[in-house]
Write a protein that holds these residues in place. Structure first.
Motif, PDB file in Angstrom:
ATOM      1  N   PRO A 183      -7.782  18.677   2.957  1.00 30.10           N
ATOM      2  CA  PRO A 183      -8.682  18.533   1.800  1.00 30.10           C
ATOM      3  C   PRO A 183      -7.921  18.135   0.536  1.00 30.10           C
ATOM      4  O   PRO A 183      -6.761  18.464   0.350  1.00 30.10           O
ATOM      5  N   SER A 184      -8.613  17.405  -0.318  1.00 25.94           N
ATOM      6  CA  SER A 184      -8.052  17.065  -1.627  1.00 25.94           C
ATOM      7  C   SER A 184      -8.083  18.313  -2.504  1.00 25.94           C
ATOM      8  O   SER A 184      -8.830  19.258  -2.238  1.00 25.94           O
ATOM      9  N   PHE A 185      -7.299  18.310  -3.559  1.00 28.23           N
ATOM     10  CA  PHE A 185      -7.339  19.427  -4.497  1.00 28.23           C
ATOM     11  C   PHE A 185      -8.710  19.524  -5.152  1.00 28.23           C
ATOM     12  O   PHE A 185      -9.188  20.610  -5.447  1.00 28.23           O
ATOM     13  N   GLN A 186      -9.355  18.383  -5.356  1.00 29.65           N
ATOM     14  CA  GLN A 186     -10.688  18.400  -5.951  1.00 29.65           C
ATOM     15  C   GLN A 186     -11.675  19.097  -5.009  1.00 29.65           C
ATOM     16  O   GLN A 186     -12.491  19.906  -5.444  1.00 29.65           O
ATOM     17  N   ALA A 187     -11.576  18.818  -3.706  1.00 23.87           N
ATOM     18  CA  ALA A 187     -12.462  19.474  -2.732  1.00 23.87           C
ATOM     19  C   ALA A 187     -12.182  20.971  -2.671  1.00 23.87           C
ATOM     20  O   ALA A 187     -13.105  21.783  -2.582  1.00 23.87           O
ATOM     21  N   ILE A 188     -10.913  21.342  -2.736  1.00 20.43           N
ATOM     22  CA  ILE A 188     -10.545  22.765  -2.724  1.00 20.43           C
ATOM     23  C   ILE A 188     -11.113  23.444  -3.972  1.00 20.43           C
ATOM     24  O   ILE A 188     -11.698  24.523  -3.891  1.00 20.43           O
ATOM     25  N   ALA A 189     -10.957  22.795  -5.107  1.00 20.60           N
ATOM     26  CA  ALA A 189     -11.434  23.370  -6.374  1.00 20.60           C
ATOM     27  C   ALA A 189     -12.944  23.542  -6.384  1.00 20.60           C
ATOM     28  O   ALA A 189     -13.460  24.493  -6.969  1.00 20.60           O
ATOM     29  N   ARG A 190     -13.653  22.642  -5.755  1.00 23.52           N
ATOM     30  CA  ARG A 190     -15.115  22.696  -5.748  1.00 23.52           C
ATOM     31  C   ARG A 190     -15.683  23.637  -4.693  1.00 23.52           C
ATOM     32  O   ARG A 190     -16.876  23.910  -4.687  1.00 23.52           O
ATOM     33  N   SER A 191     -14.829  24.136  -3.819  1.00 23.47           N
ATOM     34  CA  SER A 191     -15.277  25.064  -2.792  1.00 23.47           C
ATOM     35  C   SER A 191     -15.544  26.418  -3.427  1.00 23.47           C
ATOM     36  O   SER A 191     -14.627  27.078  -3.923  1.00 23.47           O
ATOM     37  N   GLU A 192     -16.786  26.837  -3.421  1.00 21.94           N
ATOM     38  CA  GLU A 192     -17.188  28.065  -4.111  1.00 21.94           C
ATOM     39  C   GLU A 192     -16.582  29.319  -3.493  1.00 21.94           C
ATOM     40  O   GLU A 192     -16.386  30.311  -4.184  1.00 21.94           O
ATOM     41  N   ASP A 193     -16.272  29.283  -2.200  1.00 22.82           N
ATOM     42  CA  ASP A 193     -15.743  30.490  -1.556  1.00 22.82           C
ATOM     43  C   ASP A 193     -14.237  30.653  -1.744  1.00 22.82           C
ATOM     44  O   ASP A 193     -13.682  31.694  -1.427  1.00 22.82           O
ATOM     45  N   LEU A 194     -13.552  29.646  -2.280  1.00 24.66           N
ATOM     46  CA  LEU A 194     -12.119  29.763  -2.537  1.00 24.66           C
ATOM     47  C   LEU A 194     -11.898  30.201  -3.977  1.00 24.66           C
ATOM     48  O   LEU A 194     -11.689  29.389  -4.868  1.00 24.66           O
ATOM     49  N   THR A 195     -11.931  31.494  -4.181  1.00 23.79           N
ATOM     50  CA  THR A 195     -11.738  32.056  -5.513  1.00 23.79           C
ATOM     51  C   THR A 195     -10.277  31.971  -5.918  1.00 23.79           C
ATOM     52  O   THR A 195      -9.398  31.685  -5.094  1.00 23.79           O
ATOM     53  N   GLU A 196     -10.024  32.251  -7.165  1.00 20.19           N
ATOM     54  CA  GLU A 196      -8.654  32.258  -7.669  1.00 20.19           C
ATOM     55  C   GLU A 196      -7.788  33.245  -6.885  1.00 20.19           C
ATOM     56  O   GLU A 196      -6.654  32.934  -6.524  1.00 20.19           O
ATOM     57  N   SER A 197      -8.324  34.412  -6.593  1.00 22.09           N
ATOM     58  CA  SER A 197      -7.542  35.413  -5.863  1.00 22.09           C
ATOM     59  C   SER A 197      -7.277  34.974  -4.418  1.00 22.09           C
ATOM     60  O   SER A 197      -6.194  35.218  -3.887  1.00 22.09           O
ATOM     61  N   LEU A 198      -8.231  34.307  -3.783  1.00 24.03           N
ATOM     62  CA  LEU A 198      -8.001  33.813  -2.421  1.00 24.03           C
ATOM     63  C   LEU A 198      -6.960  32.694  -2.400  1.00 24.03           C
ATOM     64  O   LEU A 198      -6.107  32.648  -1.511  1.00 24.03           O
ATOM     65  N   LEU A 199      -7.036  31.789  -3.375  1.00 29.18           N
ATOM     66  CA  LEU A 199      -6.024  30.735  -3.464  1.00 29.18           C
ATOM     67  C   LEU A 199      -4.637  31.322  -3.701  1.00 29.18           C
ATOM     68  O   LEU A 199      -3.656  30.894  -3.093  1.00 29.18           O
ATOM     69  N   THR A 200      -4.561  32.318  -4.560  1.00 29.51           N
ATOM     70  CA  THR A 200      -3.283  32.979  -4.840  1.00 29.51           C
ATOM     71  C   THR A 200      -2.734  33.629  -3.584  1.00 29.51           C
ATOM     72  O   THR A 200      -1.548  33.472  -3.260  1.00 29.51           O
ATOM     73  N   ALA A 201      -3.577  34.332  -2.860  1.00 30.15           N
ATOM     74  CA  ALA A 201      -3.139  34.980  -1.618  1.00 30.15           C
ATOM     75  C   ALA A 201      -2.692  33.939  -0.594  1.00 30.15           C
ATOM     76  O   ALA A 201      -1.671  34.110   0.078  1.00 30.15           O
ATOM     77  N   PHE A 202      -3.442  32.857  -0.476  1.00 25.30           N
ATOM     78  CA  PHE A 202      -3.105  31.804   0.476  1.00 25.30           C
ATOM     79  C   PHE A 202      -1.743  31.197   0.151  1.00 25.30           C
ATOM     80  O   PHE A 202      -0.910  30.998   1.037  1.00 25.30           O
TER      81      PHE A 202
END
Length: 108
Positions: free
Chosen positions: A60-79
Motif C-alpha cells: 500500500p501507498s502511504f496515502q492508502a495507509i493514512a486513509r485507512s480508518e482502522d490504522l490508528t496512530e497507536s497501531l502504526l506505532t506498534a507496527f
C-alpha cells in the motif's frame, strides 16, 4: 468548596497545562523528519509521496495507509516498533517512529 479554593485549583491546572504543553508537543512526531525517513527506508517499496511514481505494486501507498480508518496512530506505532519479514529491519528510535507516523498521517 470555597471560591478561594476553586480559584487556587483552577490556577494550578492552568499552570500545569502551560508547563506540560511543550512536552506533549515534542511527543508528537515531526512530519518533515518523517518524510526523510520514509524516503530513505520505505520509498523502494511504498509510494511515500504524491509525486513518487514507482513502487512495488503489492504494497500500500502511504496515502492508502493514512486513509485507512482502522490504522490508528497507536497501531502504526506498534507496527513500526517491531520487525516484519517482508520489510527491512530499520531499528528506528521512538522519535523516528513518531516522526514517520506523523508523516504517514499527514498523507490523508
Amino acid at each position: 468548596m470555597r471560591v478561594r479554593d476553586v480559584y487556587f485549583v483552577g490556577s494550578a491546572l492552568i499552570v500545569a497545562c502551560i508547563l506540560l504543553a511543550p512536552g506533549l508537543a515534542n511527543a508528537a512526531g515531526d512530519a518533515r523528519s518523517g518524510r526523510q525517513i520514509a524516503q530513505r527506508w520505505c520509498a523502494s517499496c511504498h509510494l511515500v509521496a504524491p509525486e513518487q511514481t514507482t513502487g512495488s505494486p503489492d504494497v500500500p501507498s502511504f496515502q492508502a495507509i493514512a486513509r485507512s480508518e482502522d490504522l490508528t496512530e497507536s497501531l502504526l506505532t506498534a507496527f513500526l516498533s517491531s520487525s516484519h519479514p517482508r520489510m527491512p529491519d530499520m531499528s528506528l528510535s521512538r522519535r523516528e517512529i513518531a516522526d514517520l507516523v506523523a508523516y504517514i498521517r499527514s498523507q490523508r
